[in-house]
Design an enzyme around this catalytic site. Sequence first.
Site, mmCIF file in Angstrom:
data_model
loop_
_atom_site.group_PDB
_atom_site.id
_atom_site.type_symbol
_atom_site.label_atom_id
_atom_site.label_comp_id
_atom_site.label_asym_id
_atom_site.label_seq_id
_atom_site.Cartn_x
_atom_site.Cartn_y
_atom_site.Cartn_z
ATOM 1 C CE LYS A 59 7.150 30.971 77.664
ATOM 2 N NZ LYS A 59 6.095 30.078 78.171
ATOM 3 C CB SER A 84 12.898 28.528 83.282
ATOM 4 O OG SER A 84 12.496 28.698 81.944
ATOM 5 C CD GLU A 210 8.370 16.756 74.094
ATOM 6 O OE1 GLU A 210 7.863 17.551 74.915
ATOM 7 O OE2 GLU A 210 7.932 15.601 73.924
ATOM 8 N N GLY A 214 13.326 15.742 77.778
ATOM 9 C CA GLY A 214 12.045 16.232 78.274
ATOM 10 C C GLY A 214 10.923 15.900 77.316
ATOM 11 C CG ASP A 216 6.584 16.889 79.039
ATOM 12 O OD1 ASP A 216 7.727 17.304 78.732
ATOM 13 O OD2 ASP A 216 5.588 17.625 79.039
ATOM 14 C CB SER A 313 10.622 30.095 70.882
ATOM 15 O OG SER A 313 11.732 29.448 71.471
#
Length: 329
Positions: A59, A84, A210, A214, A216, A313
């Site tokens: 990030k 988060s 994922e 979750g 989506d 990640s």
Amino acid sequence: MKACSTMQLPTYDDVIAAAARIEGHAHRTPVLQSATAQARWGAQFFFKCENFQRMGAFKFRGAFNALSKFDAAQRKAGAIAFSSGNHAQAVALSARMLGMPAVIVMPQDAPAAKLAATRGYGAEVVLYDRFTEDREALTQRLAAERGMTLVPPYDHPDVIAGQGTAAKELFEETGALDRLYICLGGGGLTSGSALAARALAPKCKVYGVEPEAGDDGLQSLRAGRIVRIATPKTIADGAQTQYLGEYTFGIIRRDVDDILTVSDAQLVEAMRFFAERMKMVVEPTGCLSFAGACKALEEKPPAKGERIGIIVSGGNVDLARYAELLAAR
């Protein structure tokens, strides 16, 4: 917000520009291999270890790229974000490095280590209940009140371009790969990585991974539109997103071959592999990519000598929780 078809999606040229901006600020993280994984699957694995990135996750790349483009007025007022944990730390650290204030809206149940680190980087933390409150509405209200610039965790061209530099570095070091597996939450890393993959290794199959709870992203890809879900309950706290972004979905729909899902139990097995075999601390969300690769290879063994990229990640996890998860059988 404009529809994906009329939006100007970021390109690989934006990833190249982001790489120039973050050079000397972000770490060029190592690419590691595993003899154990190779022996088990008969394929070569290349792990891009963003758990060794500044603040412990990829990030930082997107946050620093976005904040570094602020003008003088924006820098004076500062940056605000919701996250988060990993984007929170990334914006907080980037703001400190660039000499601007930062406010981060974080869930009350965010890992204690991530809360402490965000505050440690000098940001003001505003807490909310992720299951009853709308974090985006809260953040937008605070941004308007304080005149701060909102830097979303994934659905922003500069954030996407910055995240894509991780895959850019991976391909530069390894050359072309047959497959690339990427952790998928809101889609910033997946979409940015897909931009790099299509430019540097056009034949590489690109997969987002994922949590089962979750899914989506998977639902959205199948439906051809963004599908919203309730906040998923999973140990992958960095992937507890409810929907993909307009920008991220636009790229994923175009450039990602498929989206896979894995269970929390499969994430724990991946955590255990990293700890025992590679001597690395990887958070549950950071294990999505490898867990997805393992699931796919169990269903269909790879061709001999296949070259597989795994973007790990992040590594930000409370040690007590980490020990608890690894101890459970």
